[in-house]
Design a protein around this motif. Sequence first.
Motif, PDB file in Angstrom:
ATOM      1  N   LEU A  47       0.824  -1.210   0.000  1.00  0.00           N
ATOM      2  CA  LEU A  47       0.000   0.000   0.000  1.00  0.00           C
ATOM      3  C   LEU A  47       0.857   1.259   0.000  1.00  0.00           C
ATOM      4  CD1 LEU A  47      -2.711  -1.160   2.568  1.00  0.00           C
ATOM      5  CD2 LEU A  47      -3.036  -0.831   0.108  1.00  0.00           C
ATOM      6  N   SER A  48       1.975   1.193   0.683  1.00  0.00           N
ATOM      7  CA  SER A  48       2.878   2.342   0.713  1.00  0.00           C
ATOM      8  C   SER A  48       3.489   2.584  -0.666  1.00  0.00           C
ATOM      9  CB  SER A  48       3.982   2.107   1.748  1.00  0.00           C
ATOM     10  OG  SER A  48       4.878   3.207   1.781  1.00  0.00           O
ATOM     11  N   GLU A  49       3.884   1.509  -1.361  1.00  0.00           N
ATOM     12  CA  GLU A  49       4.443   1.647  -2.709  1.00  0.00           C
ATOM     13  C   GLU A  49       3.420   2.220  -3.671  1.00  0.00           C
ATOM     14  OE1 GLU A  49       5.867  -2.143  -3.880  1.00  0.00           O
ATOM     15  OE2 GLU A  49       7.505  -2.196  -2.413  1.00  0.00           O
ATOM     16  N   ALA A  51       1.168   4.334  -2.824  1.00  0.00           N
ATOM     17  CA  ALA A  51       0.780   5.648  -2.292  1.00  0.00           C
ATOM     18  C   ALA A  51      -0.639   5.648  -1.748  1.00  0.00           C
ATOM     19  CB  ALA A  51       0.941   6.735  -3.370  1.00  0.00           C
ATOM     20  N   LEU A  52      -1.120   4.471  -1.272  1.00  0.00           N
ATOM     21  CA  LEU A  52      -2.453   4.403  -0.678  1.00  0.00           C
ATOM     22  C   LEU A  52      -2.414   4.589   0.835  1.00  0.00           C
ATOM     23  CD1 LEU A  52      -4.111   1.502  -2.704  1.00  0.00           C
ATOM     24  CD2 LEU A  52      -4.327   3.965  -3.028  1.00  0.00           C
ATOM     25  N   VAL A  53      -1.233   4.516   1.436  1.00  0.00           N
ATOM     26  CA  VAL A  53      -1.070   4.869   2.848  1.00  0.00           C
ATOM     27  C   VAL A  53       0.061   5.875   2.961  1.00  0.00           C
ATOM     28  CG1 VAL A  53      -1.949   2.657   3.685  1.00  0.00           C
ATOM     29  CG2 VAL A  53       0.507   2.943   3.324  1.00  0.00           C
ATOM     30  N   ARG A  54      -0.065   6.776   3.915  1.00  0.00           N
ATOM     31  CA  ARG A  54       0.925   7.833   4.096  1.00  0.00           C
ATOM     32  C   ARG A  54       1.195   8.021   5.587  1.00  0.00           C
ATOM     33  NH1 ARG A  54      -1.748  12.233  -0.146  1.00  0.00           N
ATOM     34  NH2 ARG A  54      -1.310  11.026  -2.070  1.00  0.00           N
ATOM     35  N   PRO A  55       2.331   8.630   5.932  1.00  0.00           N
ATOM     36  CA  PRO A  55       2.598   8.901   7.351  1.00  0.00           C
ATOM     37  C   PRO A  55       1.497   9.787   7.941  1.00  0.00           C
ATOM     38  CG  PRO A  55       4.598   9.171   6.046  1.00  0.00           C
ATOM     39  CD  PRO A  55       3.475   8.998   5.073  1.00  0.00           C
ATOM     40  N   SER A  56       1.103   9.465   9.148  1.00  0.00           N
ATOM     41  CA  SER A  56       0.042  10.217   9.812  1.00  0.00           C
ATOM     42  C   SER A  56       0.605  11.492  10.439  1.00  0.00           C
ATOM     43  CB  SER A  56      -0.613   9.356  10.891  1.00  0.00           C
ATOM     44  OG  SER A  56      -1.523  10.117  11.638  1.00  0.00           O
ATOM     45  N   ALA A  57      -0.115  12.586  10.253  1.00  0.00           N
ATOM     46  CA  ALA A  57       0.280  13.857  10.871  1.00  0.00           C
ATOM     47  C   ALA A  57      -0.198  13.926  12.316  1.00  0.00           C
ATOM     48  CB  ALA A  57      -0.297  15.024  10.078  1.00  0.00           C
ATOM     49  N   ASP A  58      -1.212  13.118  12.653  1.00  0.00           N
ATOM     50  CA  ASP A  58      -1.773  13.151  13.999  1.00  0.00           C
ATOM     51  C   ASP A  58      -1.096  12.172  14.949  1.00  0.00           C
ATOM     52  OD1 ASP A  58      -3.673  15.058  13.194  1.00  0.00           O
ATOM     53  OD2 ASP A  58      -4.990  13.469  12.429  1.00  0.00           O
ATOM     54  N   HIS A  59      -0.572  11.077  14.416  1.00  0.00           N
ATOM     55  CA  HIS A  59       0.052  10.054  15.246  1.00  0.00           C
ATOM     56  C   HIS A  59       1.466   9.811  14.751  1.00  0.00           C
ATOM     57  CE1 HIS A  59      -4.346   9.344  15.403  1.00  0.00           C
ATOM     58  NE2 HIS A  59      -4.108   9.111  16.693  1.00  0.00           N
ATOM     59  N   GLU A  60       2.455  10.305  15.456  1.00  0.00           N
ATOM     60  CA  GLU A  60       3.843  10.206  15.036  1.00  0.00           C
ATOM     61  C   GLU A  60       4.246   8.737  14.878  1.00  0.00           C
ATOM     62  OE1 GLU A  60       8.303  11.750  16.373  1.00  0.00           O
ATOM     63  OE2 GLU A  60       6.527  12.316  17.534  1.00  0.00           O
ATOM     64  N   GLY A  61       4.851   8.437  13.729  1.00  0.00           N
ATOM     65  CA  GLY A  61       5.277   7.070  13.443  1.00  0.00           C
ATOM     66  C   GLY A  61       4.165   6.186  12.925  1.00  0.00           C
ATOM     67  N   GLY A  62       2.930   6.687  12.894  1.00  0.00           N
ATOM     68  CA  GLY A  62       1.801   5.896  12.412  1.00  0.00           C
ATOM     69  C   GLY A  62       1.534   6.137  10.929  1.00  0.00           C
TER      70      GLY A  62
END
Length: 332
Positions: A47-49, A51-62
């Motif tokens: 999913l990351s490859e 671009a369907l998931v991205r780093p969360s701005a609300d939860h660091e490292g999530g």
Amino acid sequence: MLTELGLDAAAESVYRAMLADPAGGVADIVARAGLPEHEVCAALDVLSELALVRPSADHEGGLRAVSPDLGMEILMARQQAELAAQQHRLEASRAVAAQLIAEYADLRPTAASPGVEQLIGIDRIRDRLARLTRDVTADVMSFAPGGAQPEAQMQASRPLDEELLRRGVRMRTVYLSSVRNDQPTVEYADWLAQRGGLVRTVPALPTRMIITDRSTAVIPVNSDDTSAGAVVLTGQGTLTALCALFESVWDTAQPLGQAARQDPNGLSPQESTTLRLLAQGHTDEAIAKRLGVSPRTARRTATELMERLGARSRFEAGVRAVQHGWLPPQPS
């Protein structure tokens, strides 16, 4: 549901779980998707490859899943790009196949092969073409390279063309773009169009070719001397490839009655083709032959393109064209 767009079942389950619980971690995804943790982690990589998931701005490292409307747009754009690349490779392969067939016929002029008939001499070629056009029932597809057509030849073709069109035969012809500057050829094309014939143009063509009823093709054994000999091809596999080649060229060709389109760089189709041939190291004479224009016209077009690019040599013109996005980068 999303396998057609490039997602496997595990990646789709993880994506849906993240949409349902945006704040959930890996453990929550494992529980909701019903998958082992290692499969969830592998799916997150996929999913990351994509671009369907991205780093969360609300939860660091999530991570967070992008919204479905944006996610589906990303997947469809990716698939369209892959299809376009595949179509480009297919069209290039078809052109190579057609050229290979012609070259093989040239190398083996006396070979007797199933689905291949050798024609030596202009009289035999004309007689065979006359029989083919007499017997055609559905359609005629042809490539006509060489630029402007001889006026006497076009006048002589009119009675047979008119007879075919009256019988309901679908006639499609692709000429070189350079015929747009030749009034007799334009008048002949208009005459055909008034009777139901279809004419389009492209900057360059792979070979001269006539296909009747999608079952028989005639191509020259030597593109530099089409009167020297020809081959009549009837093999199913060969005809399938040649018909596909014609259709792919026809789809990108421009109706003769329409004004020539320019690409986003302001280049006409003929200029774009000239630039590509220039970058490949072709001489003015070779470019002129491919485009159906005089060497003087080819030289003038090449000079104007070099001036627009600010290049002092043809090699530099090719480099600058790639840098400006006028040509695709050459594979290493």
